[in-house]
Design an enzyme around this catalytic site. Structure first.
Site, mmCIF file in Angstrom:
data_model
loop_
_atom_site.group_PDB
_atom_site.id
_atom_site.type_symbol
_atom_site.label_atom_id
_atom_site.label_comp_id
_atom_site.label_asym_id
_atom_site.label_seq_id
_atom_site.Cartn_x
_atom_site.Cartn_y
_atom_site.Cartn_z
ATOM 1 N N ARG A 123 0.955 -1.200 -0.090
ATOM 2 C CA ARG A 123 -0.018 -0.001 -0.114
ATOM 3 C C ARG A 123 0.797 1.227 0.171
ATOM 4 N NH1 ARG A 123 -2.903 -3.512 3.347
ATOM 5 N NH2 ARG A 123 -4.910 -4.174 2.514
ATOM 6 N N LYS A 145 2.441 11.664 -10.190
ATOM 7 C CA LYS A 145 1.466 10.929 -10.871
ATOM 8 C C LYS A 145 2.205 9.861 -11.555
ATOM 9 C CE LYS A 145 -1.240 14.518 -13.201
ATOM 10 N NZ LYS A 145 -1.698 14.883 -14.586
ATOM 11 N N GLU A 187 7.732 19.735 -23.315
ATOM 12 C CA GLU A 187 7.194 20.032 -22.346
ATOM 13 C C GLU A 187 7.731 21.229 -21.454
ATOM 14 O OE1 GLU A 187 5.047 18.601 -20.112
ATOM 15 O OE2 GLU A 187 4.400 16.944 -21.356
ATOM 16 N N LYS A 229 6.210 24.156 -12.124
ATOM 17 C CA LYS A 229 5.328 22.658 -11.721
ATOM 18 C C LYS A 229 5.306 22.810 -10.326
ATOM 19 C CE LYS A 229 4.439 18.233 -12.975
ATOM 20 N NZ LYS A 229 4.619 17.183 -13.953
ATOM 21 N N GLU A 239 -4.741 17.428 -8.669
ATOM 22 C CA GLU A 239 -5.353 17.860 -9.925
ATOM 23 C C GLU A 239 -7.021 18.165 -9.841
ATOM 24 O OE1 GLU A 239 -5.600 16.337 -14.436
ATOM 25 O OE2 GLU A 239 -3.598 16.237 -13.694
ATOM 26 N N ARG A 243 -3.782 22.532 -11.352
ATOM 27 C CA ARG A 243 -2.951 21.422 -11.839
ATOM 28 C C ARG A 243 -3.462 21.007 -13.277
ATOM 29 N NH1 ARG A 243 0.311 16.505 -8.996
ATOM 30 N NH2 ARG A 243 1.476 15.765 -10.904
ATOM 31 N N ASN A 247 -2.042 20.041 -18.345
ATOM 32 C CA ASN A 247 -2.500 19.158 -19.402
ATOM 33 C C ASN A 247 -2.693 19.943 -20.636
ATOM 34 O OD1 ASN A 247 -2.158 16.671 -17.699
ATOM 35 N ND2 ASN A 247 -4.238 17.528 -16.818
ATOM 36 N N HIS A 250 -2.529 17.720 -24.105
ATOM 37 C CA HIS A 250 -2.303 16.420 -23.682
ATOM 38 C C HIS A 250 -3.642 15.544 -24.153
ATOM 39 C CE1 HIS A 250 1.149 17.527 -21.618
ATOM 40 N NE2 HIS A 250 1.416 16.118 -20.880
ATOM 41 N N HIS A 254 -2.271 12.683 -26.247
ATOM 42 C CA HIS A 254 -2.676 11.314 -25.928
ATOM 43 C C HIS A 254 -3.438 10.399 -27.058
ATOM 44 C CE1 HIS A 254 -1.763 12.084 -21.291
ATOM 45 N NE2 HIS A 254 -0.774 11.878 -22.195
ATOM 46 N N HIS A 267 5.803 10.948 -26.607
ATOM 47 C CA HIS A 267 4.924 11.735 -25.976
ATOM 48 C C HIS A 267 4.961 13.196 -26.187
ATOM 49 C CE1 HIS A 267 2.547 12.927 -22.642
ATOM 50 N NE2 HIS A 267 3.768 13.772 -21.952
#
Length: 366
Positions: A123, A145, A187, A229, A239, A243, A247, A250, A254, A267
């Site tokens: 966990r 993330k 980025e 960031k 997010e 935040r 993206n 993105h 994506h 990417h």
């Protein structure tokens, strides 16, 4: 004497705060990163391209620990549940306890999978990011993330799990292919496009130096992007609001990556094209001007990034993939658009016909 500048950025999250070290030779600065190892076990997750170059250097800092390595094949297609299972089995073989640490030595695929593995074992155990690509240094290694891909889409399964430290040794970029270096710069540009018009202008002025990997400019660019960031992550870790601005590009990107089965575009290349598509949609909706989009296009070109959708992509398929994007909420489409450079904005309830028109135009011009 090493004249390369070094920077330290602090990600401030209370008890889960951590440093981001940027500079040359940091993989060999064992005392620095050994200090965040709390237990007796370590699993280094890397890939078969990176490990031959850097694993031995990292291993010298693991003397006295019980450790092993787990190596992925290289590429986005290997960021999978199957490999998470194998990595967890490697931790089991190691008899890793709750104070064990996973070390991610590689690019974004390695970092995402290693972080998710660490989040799952008992966990949640410690992990350290040691990014070896520019893309992972300036983006995925910071912010917690983690996750894996499904056939249905990218990063649909994951967890927020912050690292104990980020060791960004820019010496690893010496072995980075030019295409991957340029993808990382996407980025950096994205961060400026979202919230810092002054940084965007600085990038325009230093595009030639950055394209040539001039170290002083490079360290400054990495540090500036990560300060921005780190501030956003500190204010909105999971997010829920601000935040999401990170993206920009993105959702389009994506979809392009998924439609290309993670082989047509890297990417960062997907993000570059995606930012331009977001800019064109913003224009279409009357939010921004063509001049803003053209400035972005010129900067991307100056770095050597793609600015068009590859040939053979289907706009309807891309739209369907965008619908599945995890940034959408309660059946409402949500995109990050902008009101010009440095002024990104979350926009909900966008008419799909407008999105499809932008995609159709881009695919027609491919």
């Amino acid at each position: 004497m090493n004249s390369t500048p070094q920077e330290t950025i602090q990600v401030t999250l209370g008890e889960r705060s951590y440093p981001v070290w940027i500079g040359r030779g940091l993989l060999d600065d064992h005392a620095r990163w050994q200090a965040v190892l709390r237990g007796r076990h370590a699993l280094v997750i890397s890939n078969r391209t990176v490990a031959p170059l850097y694993l031995e250097r990292v291993s010298r800092g693991l003397d006295g620990l019980r450790w092993s390595s787990f190596l992925l094949e290289d590429g986005e297609a290997h960021k999978s549940f199957a490999n998470v299972g194998l990595a967890l089995e490697a931790l089991a073989t190691l008899s890793a306890t709750r104070d064990a640490c996973v070390i991610a030595l590689g690019g974004g695929v390695v970092g995402d999978l290693a972080g998710f593995t660490a989040a799952c074992w008992m966990r949640g155990i410690d992990f350290i990011q040691m990014p070896t690509t520019l893309l992972s240094m300036v983006d995925s290694s910071v912010g917690g993330k983690t996750g894996v891909n499904l056939a249905a889409g990218k990063n649909l399964v994951g967890a927020f799990h912050q690292p104990r430290a980020v060791v960004a040794d820019i010496g690893t970029l010496d072995s980075l292919p030019a295409r991957e270096y340029r993808a990382g710069m996407a980025e950096v540009i994205k961060g400026a496009a979202i919230g810092d018009a002054g940084f965007f202008a600085w990038l325009e002025q230093h595009a030639d130096a950055l394209a040539a990997r001039e170290e002083t400019a490079l360290v400054q660019a990495i540090a500036t992007k990560l300060r921005y960031k780190a501030g956003v992550v500190a204010r909105d870790e999971t997010e829920q609001g601000e935040r999401a601005l990170l993206n920009l590009g993105h959702t389009f990107g994506h979809a392009l990556e998924t439609a290309g089965q993670y082989t047509a575009l890297l990417h960062g290349e997907g993000v570059a094209v995606g930012m331009l598509l977001a800019g064109r949609l913003s224009e279409r909706l009357g939010m921004s001007t063509q001049a803003d989009t053209l400035r972005l296009e010129r900067l991307l070109k100056a770095i050597g990034l793609p600015v068009g959708v590859p040939a053979g992509f289907d706009p309807e398929q891309l739209l369907a993939l965008m619908r599945l994007d995890k940034k959408n909420t309660a059946g409402t489409s949500r995109l990050i658009l902008w009101r010009g450079i440095g002024q990104a904005q979350i926009v909900s309830g966008i008419n799909e016909a407008e999105v499809l028109a932008v995609l159709r135009e881009a695919c027609t011009n491919a």
